[in-house]
Design a protein around this motif. Structure first.
Motif, PDB file in Angstrom:
ATOM      1  N   GLN A   1       0.833  -1.216   0.198  1.00  0.00           N
ATOM      2  CA  GLN A   1       0.007   0.034  -0.101  1.00  0.00           C
ATOM      3  C   GLN A   1       0.978   1.272   0.104  1.00  0.00           C
ATOM      4  O   GLN A   1       0.759   1.998  -0.712  1.00  0.00           O
ATOM      5  CB  GLN A   1      -1.204  -0.105   1.241  1.00  0.00           C
ATOM      6  CG  GLN A   1      -1.642   1.238   1.422  1.00  0.00           C
ATOM      7  CD  GLN A   1      -2.848   1.462   0.446  1.00  0.00           C
ATOM      8  OE1 GLN A   1      -3.394   0.337  -0.216  1.00  0.00           O
ATOM      9  NE2 GLN A   1      -3.244   2.820   0.099  1.00  0.00           N
ATOM     10  N   SER A   2       1.958   1.286   0.667  1.00  0.00           N
ATOM     11  CA  SER A   2       2.903   2.316   0.780  1.00  0.00           C
ATOM     12  C   SER A   2       3.504   2.486  -0.233  1.00  0.00           C
ATOM     13  O   SER A   2       3.788   3.692  -1.008  1.00  0.00           O
ATOM     14  CB  SER A   2       3.759   2.313   2.158  1.00  0.00           C
ATOM     15  OG  SER A   2       3.198   2.205   3.257  1.00  0.00           O
TER      16      SER A   2
ATOM     17  N   ARG B   1       1.550   4.298  -3.179  1.00  0.00           N
ATOM     18  CA  ARG B   1       1.417   5.949  -3.271  1.00  0.00           C
ATOM     19  C   ARG B   1       2.440   6.469  -3.887  1.00  0.00           C
ATOM     20  O   ARG B   1       2.635   7.630  -4.391  1.00  0.00           O
ATOM     21  CB  ARG B   1       1.617   6.194  -1.577  1.00  0.00           C
ATOM     22  CG  ARG B   1       0.019   5.988  -0.983  1.00  0.00           C
ATOM     23  CD  ARG B   1       0.226   6.386   0.371  1.00  0.00           C
ATOM     24  NE  ARG B   1      -0.682   5.625   1.244  1.00  0.00           N
ATOM     25  CZ  ARG B   1      -1.045   6.163   2.264  1.00  0.00           C
ATOM     26  NH1 ARG B   1      -0.743   7.040   2.726  1.00  0.00           N
ATOM     27  NH2 ARG B   1      -2.006   5.383   3.058  1.00  0.00           N
TER      28      ARG B   1
ATOM     29  N   ALA C   1      -5.863   3.261  -5.954  1.00  0.00           N
ATOM     30  CA  ALA C   1      -4.783   4.091  -6.456  1.00  0.00           C
ATOM     31  C   ALA C   1      -4.835   4.692  -7.591  1.00  0.00           C
ATOM     32  O   ALA C   1      -4.258   5.829  -7.994  1.00  0.00           O
ATOM     33  CB  ALA C   1      -3.517   3.224  -6.104  1.00  0.00           C
TER      34      ALA C   1
END
Length: 180
Positions: A53-54, A57, A90
């Motif tokens: 998830q990080s 980004r 995203a």
């Protein structure tokens, strides 16, 4: 004898002065309640999903598309379903958040061992995506109101300019009673 009496008097005075000295205040102990210690054993699968998830980004749009193509080849295991939802969110195209949220719903209620481990994360992401959708809808609504207000302002400015042009085009009439 004087020395004995004076020594005895001095000792008595010292004892009396010591007895008259202020007693130190008694401090009551303050009980500090510490929160209970929670020991969390990090599951490597959860840790990897949070890292994914990080990483999403920081990806550029082209990297996101490449990741989407790579993930399309993966099986439909619960952790891959979560990855797909994260990637879908995203991308932020029209309807992507809704699709990401919809893909998480079965995972939040699944009964498999892996799915039960990932269910809290799926529920958290689902609620975050729902909130993001509400925010985007509010932004769209406000942008629509802004465009409508700008159109009204432009229309009123056009009418004002037309009135100014009419006023300029009128010839100046002489005042009544003025010599001709």
């Amino acid at each position: 004898m004087m020395t004995r009496i004076s020594l005895a008097a001095m000792a008595a005075c010292a004892l009396l002065l010591g007895a008259c000295a202020a007693k130190p205040p008694v401090q009551t102990p303050v009980l500090v309640q510490t929160p209970p210690r929670v020991v969390v054993v990090a599951d490597p699968q959860l840790t990897e999903l949070l890292a994914y998830q990080s990483a999403l980004r920081l990806m550029t749009p082209s990297e996101l598309v490449k990741a989407q193509l790579d993930l399309a080849k993966a099986d439909h295991a619960p952790h891959n379903t979560l990855r797909r939802a994260m990637l879908q969110a995203a991308l932020r195209g029209p309807g992507d958040l809704a699709r990401a949220q919809a893909s998480l719903e079965p995972l939040a209620t699944a009964t498999g061992k892996d799915a039960q481990l990932l269910a809290p994360l799926a529920q958290l992401l689902g609620s975050q995506y729902a909130e993001l959708r509400r925010q985007e809808e509010s932004i769209d609504k406000l942008n629509t109101q802004l465009r409508d207000a700008q159109r009204r302002i432009d229309l009123l400015n056009e009418k004002l300019e037309a009135l100014k042009n009419i006023e300029r085009s009128l010839s100046v009439r002489p005042a009544a009673g003025a010599p001709k």
